[in-house]
Design a protein around this motif. Structure first.
Motif, PDB file in Angstrom:
ATOM      1  N   GLY A 278       9.510 -37.690 -56.766  1.00 42.17           N
ATOM      2  CA  GLY A 278       9.709 -36.651 -58.328  1.00 42.17           C
ATOM      3  C   GLY A 278       8.430 -35.705 -58.205  1.00 42.17           C
ATOM      4  O   GLY A 278       7.612 -35.750 -57.323  1.00 42.17           O
ATOM      5  N   ALA A 279       8.346 -34.858 -59.303  1.00 41.98           N
ATOM      6  CA  ALA A 279       7.512 -33.652 -59.271  1.00 41.98           C
ATOM      7  C   ALA A 279       6.093 -34.129 -59.196  1.00 41.98           C
ATOM      8  O   ALA A 279       5.154 -33.618 -58.935  1.00 41.98           O
ATOM      9  CB  ALA A 279       7.913 -32.817 -60.437  1.00 41.98           C
ATOM     10  N   GLY A 280       5.736 -35.132 -59.704  1.00 39.89           N
ATOM     11  CA  GLY A 280       4.460 -35.709 -59.761  1.00 39.89           C
ATOM     12  C   GLY A 280       3.857 -35.961 -58.360  1.00 39.89           C
ATOM     13  O   GLY A 280       2.603 -36.038 -58.347  1.00 39.89           O
ATOM     14  N   TYR A 281       4.795 -35.917 -57.428  1.00 43.30           N
ATOM     15  CA  TYR A 281       4.240 -36.003 -55.907  1.00 43.30           C
ATOM     16  C   TYR A 281       4.408 -34.780 -55.205  1.00 43.30           C
ATOM     17  O   TYR A 281       4.464 -34.921 -53.770  1.00 43.30           O
ATOM     18  CB  TYR A 281       4.837 -37.477 -55.403  1.00 43.30           C
ATOM     19  N   ASN A 282       4.695 -33.834 -55.741  1.00 40.38           N
ATOM     20  CA  ASN A 282       4.975 -32.428 -55.213  1.00 40.38           C
ATOM     21  C   ASN A 282       3.706 -32.037 -54.243  1.00 40.38           C
ATOM     22  O   ASN A 282       2.545 -32.301 -54.547  1.00 40.38           O
ATOM     23  CB  ASN A 282       5.285 -31.559 -55.947  1.00 40.38           C
ATOM     24  N   THR A 283       4.047 -31.154 -53.174  1.00 41.72           N
ATOM     25  CA  THR A 283       2.857 -30.646 -52.533  1.00 41.72           C
ATOM     26  C   THR A 283       2.296 -29.519 -53.291  1.00 41.72           C
ATOM     27  O   THR A 283       2.776 -28.876 -54.097  1.00 41.72           O
ATOM     28  CB  THR A 283       3.356 -30.014 -51.178  1.00 41.72           C
ATOM     29  N   MET A 284       0.892 -29.589 -53.448  1.00 46.43           N
ATOM     30  CA  MET A 284       0.217 -28.151 -54.121  1.00 46.43           C
ATOM     31  C   MET A 284       0.621 -27.016 -53.478  1.00 46.43           C
ATOM     32  O   MET A 284       0.521 -27.075 -51.971  1.00 46.43           O
ATOM     33  CB  MET A 284      -1.403 -28.645 -54.028  1.00 46.43           C
ATOM     34  N   PRO A 285       0.921 -26.097 -54.109  1.00 37.66           N
ATOM     35  CA  PRO A 285       1.406 -24.614 -53.663  1.00 37.66           C
ATOM     36  C   PRO A 285       0.231 -23.971 -52.783  1.00 37.66           C
ATOM     37  O   PRO A 285      -0.868 -23.962 -53.540  1.00 37.66           O
ATOM     38  CB  PRO A 285       2.079 -23.910 -54.618  1.00 37.66           C
ATOM     39  N   GLY A 286       0.254 -23.452 -51.779  1.00 39.66           N
ATOM     40  CA  GLY A 286      -0.821 -22.516 -51.316  1.00 39.66           C
ATOM     41  C   GLY A 286      -0.673 -22.213 -49.801  1.00 39.66           C
ATOM     42  O   GLY A 286       0.325 -22.672 -49.318  1.00 39.66           O
ATOM     43  N   VAL A 287      -1.502 -21.330 -49.511  1.00 42.41           N
ATOM     44  CA  VAL A 287      -1.599 -20.847 -48.051  1.00 42.41           C
ATOM     45  C   VAL A 287      -2.654 -21.744 -47.374  1.00 42.41           C
ATOM     46  O   VAL A 287      -3.866 -21.679 -48.080  1.00 42.41           O
ATOM     47  CB  VAL A 287      -1.565 -19.554 -47.679  1.00 42.41           C
ATOM     48  N   TRP A 288      -2.485 -22.291 -46.228  1.00 38.03           N
ATOM     49  CA  TRP A 288      -3.676 -23.170 -45.561  1.00 38.03           C
ATOM     50  C   TRP A 288      -3.853 -22.709 -44.248  1.00 38.03           C
ATOM     51  O   TRP A 288      -2.935 -22.068 -43.627  1.00 38.03           O
ATOM     52  CB  TRP A 288      -2.969 -24.648 -45.419  1.00 38.03           C
ATOM     53  N   SER A 289      -5.124 -22.711 -43.887  1.00 39.09           N
ATOM     54  CA  SER A 289      -5.662 -22.284 -42.611  1.00 39.09           C
ATOM     55  C   SER A 289      -6.914 -23.168 -42.134  1.00 39.09           C
ATOM     56  O   SER A 289      -7.410 -23.503 -43.018  1.00 39.09           O
ATOM     57  CB  SER A 289      -5.811 -20.907 -42.231  1.00 39.09           C
ATOM     58  N   ASP A 290      -6.908 -23.239 -40.636  1.00 35.72           N
ATOM     59  CA  ASP A 290      -8.337 -23.564 -40.336  1.00 35.72           C
ATOM     60  C   ASP A 290      -8.711 -25.125 -40.560  1.00 35.72           C
ATOM     61  O   ASP A 290      -9.926 -24.981 -41.206  1.00 35.72           O
ATOM     62  CB  ASP A 290      -9.203 -22.710 -40.323  1.00 35.72           C
ATOM     63  N   VAL A 291      -7.928 -25.885 -40.781  1.00 34.65           N
ATOM     64  CA  VAL A 291      -8.422 -27.234 -40.900  1.00 34.65           C
ATOM     65  C   VAL A 291      -9.025 -28.144 -39.706  1.00 34.65           C
ATOM     66  O   VAL A 291      -8.761 -27.858 -38.865  1.00 34.65           O
ATOM     67  CB  VAL A 291      -7.236 -28.279 -41.156  1.00 34.65           C
ATOM     68  N   ALA A 292     -10.271 -28.443 -40.119  1.00 39.89           N
ATOM     69  CA  ALA A 292     -11.096 -29.321 -38.824  1.00 39.89           C
ATOM     70  C   ALA A 292     -11.421 -30.575 -39.247  1.00 39.89           C
ATOM     71  O   ALA A 292     -11.918 -30.570 -40.530  1.00 39.89           O
ATOM     72  CB  ALA A 292     -12.140 -28.402 -38.608  1.00 39.89           C
ATOM     73  N   ILE A 293     -11.377 -31.620 -38.447  1.00 38.46           N
ATOM     74  CA  ILE A 293     -11.815 -32.826 -38.744  1.00 38.46           C
ATOM     75  C   ILE A 293     -12.970 -33.204 -37.850  1.00 38.46           C
ATOM     76  O   ILE A 293     -12.735 -33.225 -36.391  1.00 38.46           O
ATOM     77  CB  ILE A 293     -10.533 -34.009 -39.007  1.00 38.46           C
ATOM     78  N   PHE A 294     -14.113 -33.656 -38.326  1.00 38.96           N
ATOM     79  CA  PHE A 294     -15.127 -34.429 -37.529  1.00 38.96           C
ATOM     80  C   PHE A 294     -15.464 -35.974 -37.758  1.00 38.96           C
ATOM     81  O   PHE A 294     -15.407 -36.145 -38.734  1.00 38.96           O
ATOM     82  CB  PHE A 294     -16.617 -33.601 -37.730  1.00 38.96           C
ATOM     83  N   TYR A 295     -15.623 -36.289 -36.688  1.00 38.82           N
ATOM     84  CA  TYR A 295     -16.079 -37.922 -36.829  1.00 38.82           C
ATOM     85  C   TYR A 295     -17.694 -37.959 -36.817  1.00 38.82           C
ATOM     86  O   TYR A 295     -18.273 -38.673 -36.018  1.00 38.82           O
ATOM     87  CB  TYR A 295     -15.684 -38.864 -35.765  1.00 38.82           C
ATOM     88  N   SER A 296     -18.285 -37.046 -37.858  1.00 36.36           N
ATOM     89  CA  SER A 296     -19.738 -37.045 -37.813  1.00 36.36           C
ATOM     90  C   SER A 296     -19.836 -36.543 -39.323  1.00 36.36           C
ATOM     91  O   SER A 296     -18.899 -35.768 -39.889  1.00 36.36           O
ATOM     92  CB  SER A 296     -20.492 -36.222 -37.014  1.00 36.36           C
ATOM     93  N   SER A 297     -20.986 -36.878 -39.852  1.00 34.89           N
ATOM     94  CA  SER A 297     -21.302 -36.455 -41.400  1.00 34.89           C
ATOM     95  C   SER A 297     -22.033 -35.282 -40.989  1.00 34.89           C
ATOM     96  O   SER A 297     -23.294 -35.137 -40.819  1.00 34.89           O
ATOM     97  CB  SER A 297     -22.012 -37.108 -42.109  1.00 34.89           C
ATOM     98  N   LEU A 298     -21.481 -33.994 -41.152  1.00 34.98           N
ATOM     99  CA  LEU A 298     -22.264 -32.732 -40.907  1.00 34.98           C
ATOM    100  C   LEU A 298     -23.189 -32.534 -42.048  1.00 34.98           C
ATOM    101  O   LEU A 298     -22.988 -33.061 -43.299  1.00 34.98           O
ATOM    102  CB  LEU A 298     -21.245 -31.392 -41.100  1.00 34.98           C
ATOM    103  N   THR A 299     -24.399 -32.029 -41.845  1.00 39.23           N
ATOM    104  CA  THR A 299     -25.548 -31.783 -42.686  1.00 39.23           C
ATOM    105  C   THR A 299     -25.200 -30.708 -43.441  1.00 39.23           C
ATOM    106  O   THR A 299     -24.196 -29.870 -43.318  1.00 39.23           O
ATOM    107  CB  THR A 299     -26.879 -31.326 -41.802  1.00 39.23           C
TER     108      THR A 299
END
Length: 375
Positions: A278-299
């Motif tokens: 249902g609508a409560g679980y819809n994707t948030m609309p918007g344009v996405w770019s440049d996702v990065a995941i680091f296995y470190s806590s950036l300062t």
């Protein structure tokens, strides 16, 4: 018979020869640099003689110095998805620019691909991203993470207030950021699911901060006892919120890893949303770019450097109280910290040429003003 394989880059051997009964052999080139480019071939030898393969050319594409991509890669991410892919039903991959951890578009007919992304100096021109729609069947997922670590960072760019990246399991344990009508909620393990009013309010409201239009940089930095959330765009300063005094396990210790869904762009990933709940679980609309995941806590300095690399600022300075009577100053790499006691006074270089982060006591009387000059 046994076969001996020796790989070459041009006429230079790469590694040691490998002897095996296998009829094929693979070369792995970790940590590519500009010097890794060239023609590669293999010589195969057995008791009856040897033969050479034809050459295969490797081209190494390096991001421009000072660009957002260059800054991301300098911090050694686990994965970096630019999201500029021309996705098709036959090729639904979201390519990882760094670690070969590709994502996938589940509903290939729902998003719009290669649309205009943040037009800032730190990105290529044209800069492209993926547009998500407000629908439960609009799913673009990053790969399943090996663990949601209590030493990790997630950073991304999104427009129109669609800040949300959260994953859950069937028990409602969640990890990431949930968007509750514009209020950012931090989810981690047993902090709870949004549907049960769990999680922790970050105090960052996208509407009141003016982040519902235009492009927003967002970073979530998780450490064992703290979560820091950053938001910024090209018209206001980088703002942040810190949730302290926590005891955050990694998802494996919490018993959640195996049951978690992959992180989805703009989604609250758990069974109800994946089952079309249902609508409560819809994707948030918007344009996405440049996702990065680091296995470190950036300062804080590393996060700020990411942000300013994207929007193309050359000089900057930030200050944040440490809760112990001091102000922690950070500024751009290579800049010279200056100070004066009056806002219109003569600025002089701080003695000792300090480097960031730099701690100064917060005086109860008088003023001190700081700025940065470039060399």
């Amino acid at each position: 018979p046994n076969y001996t394989y020796q790989w070459y880059q041009g006429a230079t051997p790469v590694g040691s020869p490998t002897t095996t009964t296998a009829l094929n052999n693979t070369i792995v080139l970790p940590a590519l640099t500009a010097g890794s480019a060239g023609a590669y071939s293999v010589t195969v030898t057995n008791p009856y003689g040897s033969t050479n393969s034809g050459p295969v050319s490797l081209t190494v594409l390096s991001p421009p110095a000072g660009s957002y991509a260059a800054k991301v890669l300098s911090d050694s991410p686990w994965g970096y998805w630019r999201l500029d892919d021309n996705v098709t039903a036959a090729d639904p991959a979201l390519l990882d620019e760094w670690g070969n951890n590709n994502g996938v578009v589940v509903d290939t007919g729902a998003p719009t691909y290669q649309v205009a992304a943040a037009p800032y100096a730190g990105f290529p021109n044209p800069h492209l991203g993926i547009q998500m729609t407000n629908d439960v069947t609009c799913r673009a997922n990053l790969p399943q993470l090996p663990v949601w670590s209590n030493q990790m960072t997630i950073a991304f760019w999104v427009n129109n207030g669609g800040v949300q990246m959260c994953t859950m399991n069937g028990y409602g344990n969640g990890y990431g950021l949930y968007n509750n009508a514009g209020e950012l909620i931090f989810e981690w393990a047993s902090l709870g699911a949004p549907s049960s009013a769990g999680g922790m309010d970050t105090g960052l409201n996208l509407q009141s901060l003016g982040y519902t239009n235009g492009w927003t940089f967002c970073a979530l930095v998780v450490s064992t006892n703290e979560a820091d959330i950053y938001l910024g765009n090209n018209t206001s300063n980088l703002v942040s919120a810190s949730l302290t005094g926590l005891a955050l396990p990694d998802s494996t210790t919490a018993g959640d890893t195996a049951g978690l869904y992959p992180p989805g762009l703009g989604r609250m990933e758990w069974p109800y949303s994946e089952a079309g709940g249902g609508a409560g679980y819809n994707t948030m609309p918007g344009v996405w770019s440049d996702v990065a995941i680091f296995y470190s806590s950036l300062t804080p300095l590393q996060v700020t450097n990411l942000y300013v690399a994207g929007i193309g600022i050359s000089s900057w300075i930030t200050g944040k109280p440490d809760g112990s009577g001091n102000l922690i100053l950070n500024w751009n790499q290579g800049g010279i910290l200056q100070q004066t006691s009056t806002v219109n006074g003569l600025y002089t270089d701080v003695v000792g040429s300090p480097v960031p982060p730099y701690s100064v006591p917060i005086a109860k009387t008088g003023n001190m003003f700081y700025r940065v000059r470039n060399n």
